[in-house]
Design a protein around this motif. Sequence first.
Motif, PDB file in Angstrom:
ATOM      1  N   ALA A 305      28.857   6.151  76.576  1.00  0.00           N
ATOM      2  CA  ALA A 305      30.049   6.980  76.414  1.00  0.00           C
ATOM      3  C   ALA A 305      30.006   7.743  75.096  1.00  0.00           C
ATOM      4  O   ALA A 305      30.385   8.925  75.032  1.00  0.00           O
ATOM      5  N   ALA A 306      29.539   7.083  74.028  1.00  0.00           N
ATOM      6  CA  ALA A 306      29.454   7.739  72.723  1.00  0.00           C
ATOM      7  C   ALA A 306      28.470   8.903  72.764  1.00  0.00           C
ATOM      8  O   ALA A 306      28.721   9.973  72.200  1.00  0.00           O
ATOM      9  N   MET A 307      27.335   8.721  73.420  1.00  0.00           N
ATOM     10  CA  MET A 307      26.339   9.782  73.513  1.00  0.00           C
ATOM     11  C   MET A 307      26.860  10.954  74.341  1.00  0.00           C
ATOM     12  O   MET A 307      26.610  12.126  74.037  1.00  0.00           O
ATOM     13  N   ASN A 308      27.605  10.640  75.388  1.00  0.00           N
ATOM     14  CA  ASN A 308      28.187  11.693  76.219  1.00  0.00           C
ATOM     15  C   ASN A 308      29.167  12.543  75.413  1.00  0.00           C
ATOM     16  O   ASN A 308      29.143  13.782  75.461  1.00  0.00           O
ATOM     17  N   LEU A 309      30.038  11.886  74.642  1.00  0.00           N
ATOM     18  CA  LEU A 309      30.998  12.620  73.818  1.00  0.00           C
ATOM     19  C   LEU A 309      30.303  13.336  72.664  1.00  0.00           C
ATOM     20  O   LEU A 309      30.741  14.414  72.245  1.00  0.00           O
ATOM     21  N   MET A 310      29.236  12.753  72.151  1.00  0.00           N
ATOM     22  CA  MET A 310      28.471  13.407  71.094  1.00  0.00           C
ATOM     23  C   MET A 310      27.943  14.756  71.586  1.00  0.00           C
ATOM     24  O   MET A 310      28.049  15.780  70.892  1.00  0.00           O
ATOM     25  N   ALA A 311      27.389  14.765  72.785  1.00  0.00           N
ATOM     26  CA  ALA A 311      26.879  16.014  73.346  1.00  0.00           C
ATOM     27  C   ALA A 311      28.003  17.001  73.601  1.00  0.00           C
ATOM     28  O   ALA A 311      27.875  18.208  73.334  1.00  0.00           O
ATOM     29  N   ASP A 312      29.132  16.520  74.107  1.00  0.00           N
ATOM     30  CA  ASP A 312      30.268  17.396  74.410  1.00  0.00           C
ATOM     31  C   ASP A 312      30.841  18.022  73.147  1.00  0.00           C
ATOM     32  O   ASP A 312      31.086  19.231  73.087  1.00  0.00           O
ATOM     33  N   LEU A 313      31.044  17.221  72.117  1.00  0.00           N
ATOM     34  CA  LEU A 313      31.602  17.736  70.858  1.00  0.00           C
ATOM     35  C   LEU A 313      30.627  18.659  70.149  1.00  0.00           C
ATOM     36  O   LEU A 313      31.033  19.598  69.460  1.00  0.00           O
ATOM     37  N   SER A 314      29.347  18.420  70.321  1.00  0.00           N
ATOM     38  CA  SER A 314      28.335  19.240  69.653  1.00  0.00           C
ATOM     39  C   SER A 314      28.298  20.659  70.201  1.00  0.00           C
ATOM     40  O   SER A 314      27.763  21.563  69.551  1.00  0.00           O
ATOM     41  N   LYS A 315      28.844  20.878  71.399  1.00  0.00           N
ATOM     42  CA  LYS A 315      28.927  22.238  71.938  1.00  0.00           C
ATOM     43  C   LYS A 315      29.777  23.131  71.047  1.00  0.00           C
ATOM     44  O   LYS A 315      29.630  24.356  71.064  1.00  0.00           O
ATOM     45  N   HIS A 316      30.676  22.523  70.276  1.00  0.00           N
ATOM     46  CA  HIS A 316      31.605  23.287  69.441  1.00  0.00           C
ATOM     47  C   HIS A 316      31.086  23.458  68.010  1.00  0.00           C
ATOM     48  O   HIS A 316      31.763  24.075  67.191  1.00  0.00           O
ATOM     49  N   THR A 317      29.922  22.901  67.705  1.00  0.00           N
ATOM     50  CA  THR A 317      29.377  23.051  66.362  1.00  0.00           C
ATOM     51  C   THR A 317      28.657  24.388  66.240  1.00  0.00           C
ATOM     52  O   THR A 317      28.303  25.013  67.233  1.00  0.00           O
ATOM     53  N   GLY A 318      28.443  24.816  65.000  1.00  0.00           N
ATOM     54  CA  GLY A 318      27.794  26.094  64.754  1.00  0.00           C
ATOM     55  C   GLY A 318      26.337  25.924  64.359  1.00  0.00           C
ATOM     56  O   GLY A 318      25.545  25.327  65.085  1.00  0.00           O
ATOM     57  N   LYS A 319      26.007  26.425  63.170  1.00  0.00           N
ATOM     58  CA  LYS A 319      24.620  26.390  62.729  1.00  0.00           C
ATOM     59  C   LYS A 319      24.145  24.984  62.384  1.00  0.00           C
ATOM     60  O   LYS A 319      22.951  24.715  62.385  1.00  0.00           O
ATOM     61  N   ARG A 320      25.085  24.093  62.078  1.00  0.00           N
ATOM     62  CA  ARG A 320      24.715  22.738  61.691  1.00  0.00           C
ATOM     63  C   ARG A 320      25.628  21.733  62.383  1.00  0.00           C
ATOM     64  O   ARG A 320      26.800  22.004  62.624  1.00  0.00           O
ATOM     65  N   ASN A 321      25.054  20.571  62.688  1.00  0.00           N
ATOM     66  CA  ASN A 321      25.801  19.514  63.355  1.00  0.00           C
ATOM     67  C   ASN A 321      25.855  18.291  62.433  1.00  0.00           C
ATOM     68  O   ASN A 321      24.866  17.586  62.259  1.00  0.00           O
ATOM     69  N   ASP A 322      27.025  18.062  61.828  1.00  0.00           N
ATOM     70  CA  ASP A 322      27.193  16.953  60.883  1.00  0.00           C
ATOM     71  C   ASP A 322      27.987  15.798  61.474  1.00  0.00           C
ATOM     72  O   ASP A 322      28.467  14.933  60.731  1.00  0.00           O
ATOM     73  N   ILE A 323      28.148  15.756  62.787  1.00  0.00           N
ATOM     74  CA  ILE A 323      28.837  14.633  63.419  1.00  0.00           C
ATOM     75  C   ILE A 323      27.988  13.374  63.235  1.00  0.00           C
ATOM     76  O   ILE A 323      26.767  13.394  63.418  1.00  0.00           O
ATOM     77  N   GLU A 324      28.648  12.290  62.874  1.00  0.00           N
ATOM     78  CA  GLU A 324      27.950  11.022  62.641  1.00  0.00           C
ATOM     79  C   GLU A 324      28.234  10.039  63.767  1.00  0.00           C
ATOM     80  O   GLU A 324      29.294  10.080  64.404  1.00  0.00           O
ATOM     81  N   LEU A 325      27.261   9.134  63.993  1.00  0.00           N
ATOM     82  CA  LEU A 325      27.393   8.105  65.013  1.00  0.00           C
ATOM     83  C   LEU A 325      26.976   6.779  64.391  1.00  0.00           C
ATOM     84  O   LEU A 325      25.891   6.688  63.802  1.00  0.00           O
ATOM     85  N   CYS A 326      27.819   5.758  64.487  1.00  0.00           N
ATOM     86  CA  CYS A 326      27.508   4.500  63.803  1.00  0.00           C
ATOM     87  C   CYS A 326      28.217   3.335  64.478  1.00  0.00           C
ATOM     88  O   CYS A 326      28.931   3.509  65.467  1.00  0.00           O
ATOM     89  N   ARG A 327      28.024   2.132  63.909  1.00  0.00           N
ATOM     90  CA  ARG A 327      28.765   0.947  64.323  1.00  0.00           C
ATOM     91  C   ARG A 327      30.058   0.850  63.505  1.00  0.00           C
ATOM     92  O   ARG A 327      30.165   1.409  62.417  1.00  0.00           O
ATOM     93  N   ILE A 328      30.999   0.083  64.026  1.00  0.00           N
ATOM     94  CA  ILE A 328      32.305  -0.018  63.365  1.00  0.00           C
ATOM     95  C   ILE A 328      32.162  -0.554  61.942  1.00  0.00           C
ATOM     96  O   ILE A 328      32.828  -0.080  61.014  1.00  0.00           O
TER      97      ILE A 328
END
Length: 802
Positions: A305-328
């Motif tokens: 689910a996290a990877m799916n949302l990561m891809a979806d949110l990344s559609k809205h990024t521009g020249k750089r993607n600074d979204i982070e993915l980690c454990r709680i």
Amino acid sequence: MHFIKGRQSGTRRSVLRNWQRQLQKIRSRCGSKETNMTTLTDKHKKKTAAPRKISTAFLLLFIVITNPLAAYGSNANVPEPGKTQETTQESVQQESQPDTPEAQKEDQLNVLPAADPDLAQIPDQNEPVYEPVSHTQDTFFYRKTLKGIYSSTDLYFYVEDYWDTKYVYAKIQYDVSQLIESAASSVTFSVNDVPVQSYKLEYKDGNSQILYVKIPMDQVHTGFNSLSVSAYARLFDEQGCVDDYSDANWLSIADTSYIRCGYESRDPEHRISYYPYPFMAAYEPAGKGLVIAVSDKAASGEVAAAMNLMADLSKHTGKRNDIELCRISDLKNYQPSETILISDYNDLPSEYKDKITKAPDSSGNAIVNFIDDSNAKPLLIITSNDDSSLMEAADMLMDENRRKQETGNLAVIEKGSGQLAVNAAKQSDMTAWNYTLEDIMGSGLSYVGPFHQEKYIYLPVSKDFVLAQGGKAVLKFRYSENLDFKRSLITVFWGDVPCASKRLSQEKASGDELTFEMPGDVTGTSASSLKITFDLELPDLLCTPRQSDMPWAYVSRESAIFLPPAADITLSFDSRVSPFSRNGKFNDVLLILSDEPTSVELNLLGQTLAMYGEEAKPYGTILVKRAGEFNGKEGDYNIITAGTRNGNAFISQINNNLAFKFAQDGASFESNEQLVLSREYAGKIGIMQLLKSPYSLNRGMLVLTGSNDETLKNLLDYLRDSSKREELKKDCVIIDASQNITALKFIKDEEGKEGPTLAEKLVRNRRSLVFTAIATSAMFLMLLAVIIILLRMRSYRKKNEE
């Protein structure tokens, strides 16, 4: 401004009345003919022997079964999936009535608004001044060139639903040809087909010029908006004669032009329907501060689910993607400004359990809750007692039609609800590639003016689309009767490749058709658009005609296009999405994690999914397994894995399949026949390798490896930059500590030229084989029935003769 609708509408009414009178005459004549024809048919039936009837029926069945596309080509009005024949007949009846709104919409020709140059205003060269706002959004364009007497182009800008838009204006930097110096010319701007401003055009010693257009806010709506630019040149002198080389008259709009929107952000009010806002917003296009976290256990459903949302949110990024993915447990290291937390309810820390509005029940439903964290920052919690339901919650957030229904801060996603959409997609898969112009554009295509005119149909296909054999187009169109029919024609292009053309004729001006199959040389290629051009030549054109006498052409909204997708995969970074994405959805992707995945590994996989999910749609397939759980017999997926040889046991397992294998100690890579690696360099590089999956036919595998976490971080930093992603080529890329790349090719073209094996052919053509088997069985049964009937008839005749 003047339009040509009045004169044409009156002419249409008179033509329609004449057609109705002619139709009544034809019907009255046909009455007696139908009676006579019925009588002749009855006589013919008595004389015709049974074997001839059976043979004829068998022949017709054979033709229909073996040539299904013939039916498509001869009938472009086939009911759409989900529509009955009755529905289609009703729509045809409605279109035949000239007084209905739909008929009026079909009959109207979209005319270019043209202002009288003598009445147009001097261009406004002063930038508009407005009250200061918190945010502005500029939309830039590719260079556009308008040629001829009348010409038009469209520029588009998007208004988000969370914007409280205060103003919109356009800055247009343009150049004009010297021919304008001696001609009266104007340019008209229209917003969503409503003219708003006209300016006079002048030539100024070849210098670029700038003008500003204020866009009325009452003409702007949420979503896509169009700014149409229509140019007009009145090319004549005092005697009315003109230079008919109208292509020398041009207006070029520079790529520095833009449309600026000034806005304030609305309060999200914790409404799920606003997603992805405020977690992603236009004023923070890199996504900096957004963290997607899974539980410390990092269960398979959570990561998927996290990877799916990561891809979806990344559609809205521009020249750089600074979204982070980690454990709680690692969240405190990021100090996020927005957080999306995905966790099985049992693994959710108590501090978050206390915050959610409602705990999930035991039915397996998932909960999506939009609240604030302890620092009053936006927090979206996705949780369930069933790990597999988390992916369904992610699909709901990605599905705009479902998400817009959730106007509160809590949504309950029923287990299995997403499967309805998945099944619907599978059922329509065979017919989903039939499009009409109405499906794509909502209307037909209008062409007004002499000489060469072109329009683009931007195809609703994903970036991974490749045309298969059997593509076809059926274009229905009409045009004016004042043309030079020896020189006028229609041409259709697949991208920039010409596919078919036809000369126009006066006899078919009120209803013409062009049917063709896509040429063999465009099969296996991709294109984002079809271009339809008309060359509307006038006989003895010496003077600029009035707009009411302009030649025109119209391509009907019923025109149909059949574009089947190819099933073959391409293992190359040049293709960018194949084989991990198909039709905009993740295509049977299996992520294999190390048994104890690190944040670097999760982020690297997340950025990889963002790269392959540029058009991420909901209801794709992503599965996650640990290296220790993976069974090669269950490997019928497109596999992506990341990590080091010592950290990820799966990479150690496939080491012999890699182009660059790990050394025995796993601290560096070994050289191969294409590149000799120095010992020091081999331990400081990260490598991205595409290869054929050893576990299944027609599947691919992507391995992102390095000798240590530092080399994996180099890969991660490289993938965060969208411009650097575009540099990825071939099937193997080496990235060093300075982010210099070396691209190599190991999957040889000769392998593809030898052709697939029998097993591969069976896998690739499963649907065709099933269809062929059914058709062959039906033909065999029909043949058997004919033989049995003939034998019985023969036996019956013998008995009668005896």
